[in-house]
Write an enzyme that holds these catalytic residues in place. Structure first.
Site, PDB file in Angstrom:
ATOM      1  N   ASN A  22       0.834  -1.218   0.000  1.00 28.62           N
ATOM      2  CA  ASN A  22       0.000   0.000   0.000  1.00 28.62           C
ATOM      3  C   ASN A  22       0.858   1.254   0.000  1.00 28.62           C
ATOM      4  OD1 ASN A  22      -3.029  -0.414   0.088  1.00 28.62           O
ATOM      5  ND2 ASN A  22      -2.317  -1.986   1.520  1.00 28.62           N
ATOM      6  N   ARG A  73       4.510   1.422  25.627  1.00 25.63           N
ATOM      7  CA  ARG A  73       3.899   1.928  24.387  1.00 25.63           C
ATOM      8  C   ARG A  73       3.998   3.444  24.290  1.00 25.63           C
ATOM      9  NH1 ARG A  73      -1.893  -0.085  24.558  1.00 25.63           N
ATOM     10  NH2 ARG A  73      -2.046   1.164  22.680  1.00 25.63           N
ATOM     11  N   LEU A 101      -1.649   2.038  18.588  1.00 28.30           N
ATOM     12  CA  LEU A 101      -1.124   3.336  19.022  1.00 28.30           C
ATOM     13  C   LEU A 101      -1.843   3.786  20.296  1.00 28.30           C
ATOM     14  CD1 LEU A 101      -1.063   4.779  15.430  1.00 28.30           C
ATOM     15  CD2 LEU A 101       0.970   4.402  16.853  1.00 28.30           C
ATOM     16  N   HIS A 117      -7.748  -0.653   5.920  1.00 33.37           N
ATOM     17  CA  HIS A 117      -8.065  -1.940   6.543  1.00 33.37           C
ATOM     18  C   HIS A 117      -8.758  -2.822   5.504  1.00 33.37           C
ATOM     19  CE1 HIS A 117      -8.933  -4.819   9.662  1.00 33.37           C
ATOM     20  NE2 HIS A 117     -10.166  -4.888   9.207  1.00 33.37           N
TER      21      HIS A 117
HETATM   22  C1  GAR Z   1      -3.010  -4.615   4.034  1.00 37.96           C
HETATM   23  O1  GAR Z   1      -3.920  -5.579   3.570  1.00 37.96           O
HETATM   24  C2  GAR Z   1      -3.683  -3.663   4.996  1.00 37.96           C
HETATM   25  O2  GAR Z   1      -5.015  -3.387   4.652  1.00 37.96           O
HETATM   26  C3  GAR Z   1      -3.615  -4.448   6.289  1.00 37.96           C
HETATM   27  O3  GAR Z   1      -2.334  -4.996   6.281  1.00 37.96           O
HETATM   28  C4  GAR Z   1      -1.941  -5.248   4.928  1.00 37.96           C
HETATM   29  C5  GAR Z   1      -0.594  -4.625   4.729  1.00 37.96           C
HETATM   30  O4  GAR Z   1      -0.092  -4.936   3.450  1.00 37.96           O
HETATM   31  N1  GAR Z   1      -3.846  -3.597   7.429  1.00 37.96           N
HETATM   32  C6  GAR Z   1      -4.545  -3.965   8.490  1.00 37.96           C
HETATM   33  O5  GAR Z   1      -4.996  -5.082   8.640  1.00 37.96           O
HETATM   34  C7  GAR Z   1      -4.752  -2.873   9.539  1.00 37.96           C
HETATM   35  N2  GAR Z   1      -5.705  -3.264  10.490  1.00 37.96           N
HETATM   36  P1  GAR Z   1       1.014  -4.027   2.781  1.00 37.96           P
HETATM   37  O6  GAR Z   1       2.174  -3.948   3.780  1.00 37.96           O
HETATM   38  O7  GAR Z   1       1.428  -4.778   1.554  1.00 37.96           O
HETATM   39  O8  GAR Z   1       0.431  -2.692   2.485  1.00 37.96           O
END
Ligand code: GAR
Length: 222
Positions: A22, A73, A101, A117
């Site tokens: 992403n 944290r 966070l 997400h």
């Molecule tokens: C993606 O599918 C994103 O939507 C998800 O992690 C993946 C990261 O992929 N995020 C979550 O689940 C957040 N709750 P990437 O590193 O290839 O972008």
């Protein structure tokens, strides 16, 4: 931290933990000047995140803040915040950043931090999204770009894309179909924000969608 100035280019920070696909979609949109923004820093909590190499190859500054270097944290979040400030970041994109966070950090970046997400929120927040979607037997899956609030995967929704769930899908095939949609809507959502077309009113994001985004907000065509 710098305040957002209407009409000014966003100074982006991107937080990642892994693959960074992403993030790469945002970098490509920025390179092609589809987004009026400067990417100031890509920050990972994991030194081995593959996305760090992609960012460096694109000539973008990177930083690693390992969670284990900090006692709690709050101290970790303070270190992340300090790196972002030092880089002049005024808007944050979470792109597969897999650490929760603290409320203090989320408040400091309120309405200046978005996340992607892989579900049609508010359905299936949290982990194992695709497995739970398959178990629930939903016919549509998808993804959501939203401003970040304290509860995991909640906050005003900027953009969503729906994809079908096919009868022979497994987690991998569904995740791949959703990921392709993620790569379309994350740059699109950021572009809408960068163009000043998104206002957050309470817990909703009002989007003044131009013609180029109208269809894409529901289900982007190829
Ligand atoms: C993606 O599918 C994103 O939507 C998800 O992690 C993946 C990261 O992929 N995020 C979550 O689940 C957040 N709750 P990437 O590193 O290839 O972008």
């Amino acid at each position: 931290m710098a305040q957002l100035t209407p009409g000014a280019r966003l100074k982006l920070g991107i937080l990642i933990s892994g693959r960074g696909s992403n993030m790469q979609a945002l970098i490509e949109a920025w390179r092609e000047e589809r987004i009026s923004a400067d990417i100031r820093l890509v920050l990972s909590n994991k030194a081995e995140a593959a996305g760090l190499g992609l960012a460096a190859a694109a000539g973008i500054a990177t930083a690693v803040v390992p969670y284990r270097d900090y006692p709690d944290r709050a101290a970790f979040d303070a270190a992340v915040d300090a790196k972002l400030r030092a880089a002049g970041v005024d808007f944050l994109c979470l792109a597969g950043f897999m650490r929760l966070l603290t409320p203090g950090f989320i408040e400091a970046w309120r309405d200046r931090m978005i996340n992607i997400h892989p579900s049609l929120l508010p359905a299936f927040p949290g982990l194992d999204t695709h497995r739970r979607a398959l178990e629930a037997g939903v016919r549509l899956a998808g993804c959501t770009v939203h401003f970040v609030r304290f509860e995991t995967d909640t906050g005003p929704i900027v953009a969503q894309a729906a994809v079908p769930v096919l009868p022979d899908d497994d987690e991998a095939s569904l995740a791949a179909r959703v990921l392709a949609a993620e790569h379309r809507i994350y740059p699109l959502a950021l572009r809408l924000i960068a163009e000043g077309r998104v206002r957050v009113i309470g817990e909703k994001a009002l989007v003044d969608a131009p013609a180029w985004a109208a269809g894409a907000l529901v289900n982007p065509a190829d």
